[in-house]
Design an enzyme around this catalytic site. Structure first.
Site, PDB file in Angstrom:
ATOM      1  N   ASP A 238       4.440  -4.719  -3.634  1.00  0.00           N
ATOM      2  CA  ASP A 238       5.577  -4.087  -3.918  1.00  0.00           C
ATOM      3  C   ASP A 238       4.713  -3.133  -2.837  1.00  0.00           C
ATOM      4  O   ASP A 238       5.903  -2.877  -1.724  1.00  0.00           O
ATOM      5  CB  ASP A 238       6.134  -3.453  -5.448  1.00  0.00           C
ATOM      6  CG  ASP A 238       4.546  -3.965  -6.430  1.00  0.00           C
ATOM      7  OD1 ASP A 238       3.859  -3.491  -5.963  1.00  0.00           O
ATOM      8  OD2 ASP A 238       4.541  -4.143  -7.505  1.00  0.00           O
ATOM      9  N   GLU A 358      10.202   2.133 -12.210  1.00  0.00           N
ATOM     10  CA  GLU A 358      11.013   2.278 -11.187  1.00  0.00           C
ATOM     11  C   GLU A 358      12.511   2.224 -10.342  1.00  0.00           C
ATOM     12  O   GLU A 358      13.132   2.739  -9.672  1.00  0.00           O
ATOM     13  CB  GLU A 358      10.547   0.630 -10.128  1.00  0.00           C
ATOM     14  CG  GLU A 358       9.363   0.791  -9.757  1.00  0.00           C
ATOM     15  CD  GLU A 358       7.923   0.688 -11.052  1.00  0.00           C
ATOM     16  OE1 GLU A 358       8.390   0.957 -12.186  1.00  0.00           O
ATOM     17  OE2 GLU A 358       6.955   0.678 -10.616  1.00  0.00           O
TER      18      GLU A 358
HETATM   19  C1  DMJ Z   1       2.396   2.829 -10.798  1.00  0.00           C
HETATM   20  O1  DMJ Z   1       1.183   2.304 -11.073  1.00  0.00           O
HETATM   21  C2  DMJ Z   1       2.749   2.654  -9.878  1.00  0.00           C
HETATM   22  O2  DMJ Z   1       4.441   2.832  -9.425  1.00  0.00           O
HETATM   23  C3  DMJ Z   1       2.488   0.967  -9.045  1.00  0.00           C
HETATM   24  O3  DMJ Z   1       2.585   0.960  -8.179  1.00  0.00           O
HETATM   25  C4  DMJ Z   1       3.707   0.263  -9.867  1.00  0.00           C
HETATM   26  N1  DMJ Z   1       2.845   0.551 -11.169  1.00  0.00           N
HETATM   27  C5  DMJ Z   1       3.277   1.058 -11.991  1.00  0.00           C
HETATM   28  C6  DMJ Z   1       4.370   1.723 -12.524  1.00  0.00           C
HETATM   29  O4  DMJ Z   1       5.713   0.665 -12.776  1.00  0.00           O
END
Ligand code: DMJ
Length: 470
Positions: A238, A358
């Site tokens: 991602d 998100e």
């Molecule tokens: C966070 O630590 C960050 O947004 C990361 O990129 C993905 N996971 C978590 C939140 O869900």
């Protein structure tokens, strides 16, 4: 009648600026701030000085043998943006006096970079407190050995005291989500080494893309060979894509621009999936094998829901709007989004909800672009029963999610992750991104746009705003 149809009917019946139940945006912003304080006071009462609150057992959790103040550092810039001056000053003093990285522990470079380095740099920019910059530089120095691999791809773990490294199998997200933080540190300390090492790692992932332009999930940092060729926009990949885009915008780095353009072309060609349903043609993004582009899975989840924000930031408001509708469909099926679904059947693949931000982040971005009347987003959205302005639609989406979030995740002294969005059974975890991201994006969605000038910052993947170049 499904909850989604009811929602669409309700919002279409309301005058554009109104929120459900006559609540104003200001009232919602105040509620978010008050819920932030509720969770923060639980942390202070039971976990002060440690990394995270365990909200059910009312105890604490440290990531490593010694705490690194994950929650205070992650939470500080949100407090500042919320105008919680006393709380922010007290927390900043505590961090400046008590946080030390001189510890004999192996830490995960990615997590420490996005939460601690990002948090310290953002709070430094917001306050001018040089002690935070010194802590950031000390941390940056201690993390640098991760890049000493034969390929330049970073090892996953580093010992903060000895500089020894571990973990030779990494993924694009962990290797490629470092440049906003290291690049900003380079700018602020005038030490280009930080920029150069992190940019090389980002470019090293891109360089190993397949002939059709996709990257896989796991890669060996010593040989540069992929060990898992599943390609997607979900966890483990991602934020690699997010940083290609954002590093172009933040640093005006044209190499990043080119890498983003190539990558988004391949993503739209091989990962995007149009699904015909009774309600129309839906847009989702699934999995494909990186070399052939063959569809490998039709799964999407809470982590993928960052992508409408990235699409919107890149100027593709049409895909952003459509994907956000899909994410919201995933949320309202159980009144909270699960970690992963099969979007063809809407069955749950992984039922937990660890308080992820998100989907809220994407709602905030789309609200921003709708409220400034961006071409590419319709001013009015046609609903079965009339029309609603798109900005009102995103606010109402946010209100629905905030109310569900409070209803199912609030505990007497904090907030708790859910083991299952079906049963709503809670689990004993409250990760620091609740403060850094989830509450921040809810707040920014409802608060006055003057709270933070959207166009003047780039958020790192942990929602720490970093100033764009003048
Ligand atoms: C966070 O630590 C960050 O947004 C990361 O990129 C993905 N996971 C978590 C939140 O869900």
């Amino acid at each position: 009648m499904s909850r989604r149809i009811i929602f669409l009917l309700i919002i279409s019946a309301l005058p554009p600026a109104n929120l459900q139940a006559g609540v104003s945006q200001e009232q919602l912003a105040a509620q978010v701030r008050s819920e932030f304080l509720h969770a923060w006071s639980g942390y202070k009462k039971y976990a002060w000085g440690h990394d995270d609150l365990k909200p059910l057992s009312k105890s604490y959790h440290d990531w490593y043998a010694e705490p690194l103040l994950m929650t205070p550092v992650d939470a500080l810039d949100t407090m500042i943006l919320m105008g919680l001056k006393d709380e922010a000053n007290h927390t900043r003093e505590y961090i400046a006096k008590n946080l030390s990285f001189d510890k004999d522990v192996y830490v995960q470079n990615f997590e420490v970079t996005i939460r601690l380095l990002g948090g310290l740099l953002s709070s430094y920019q917001l306050t001018g407190d040089k002690r935070l910059l010194h802590l950031a530089e000390d941390l940056g120095n201690r993390l640098l050995p991760v890049f000493d691999s034969p390929t330049g791809l970073p090892y996953r773990y580093v010992n903060l005291k000895t500089g020894k490294v571990r973990g030779n199998i990494t993924n694009p997200a962990e290797a490629g989500t470092l440049l906003i933080e290291f690049g900003t540190l380079a700018r602020l300390t005038h030490r280009p080494v930080f920029y150069d090492r992190a940019k090389r790692a980002l470019a090293d992932i891109y360089k190993r893309r397949s002939p059709i332009g996709l990257v896989g999930t796991w890669i060996n940092v010593e040989t540069g060979a992929w060990t898992d060729t599943d390609s997607h926009i979900s966890g483990a990949i991602d934020s690699y894509y997010e940083y290609l885009l954002k590093c172009w915008l933040l640093f005006r780095d044209e190499d990043c621009h080119g890498m983003w353009l190539d990558s988004i072309g391949a993503i739209n060609k091989f990962l995007a999936d149009e699904v015909r349903t009774d309600a129309g043609l839906e847009l989702w993004f699934g999995h494909a094998e990186m070399n052939t582009g063959k569809r490998a899975a039709t799964t999407y989840g809470a982590l993928d829901a960052f992508f409408p924000a990235a699409l919107a930031l890149s100027g593709d408001l049409d895909r952003a709007r459509r994907l956000q509708e899909s994410s919201f469909k995933m949320w309202i099926k159980h009144d909270i989004e699960p970690e992963e679904i099969n979007y063809r059947t809407m069955e749950i693949v992984s039922p937990g909800y660890p308080l992820r931000p998100e989907i809220i982040e994407s709602t905030y971005y789309l609200y921003h672009y709708a409220s400034i009347g961006s071409p590419g987003l319709p001013t009015l959205i046609k609903r079965p029963d009339g029309t609603v302005s798109s900005s009102a639609a995103y606010l109402q989406m946010g209100q629905t999610m905030f109310e569900d979030f409070v209803k199912y995740c609030r505990t007497d002294e904090g907030y708790a992750a859910l083991k299952s969005v079906v049963t709503k059974e809670k689990s004993d975890s409250m990760q620091s991104f609740l403060f850094a991201e989830t509450f921040k994006y809810f707040y920014l969605l409802f608060a006055s746009p003057k709270t933070l000038n959207f166009d003047k910052v780039i958020f790192n993947t942990e929602a720490h705003p970093i100033r764009r170049s003048p």
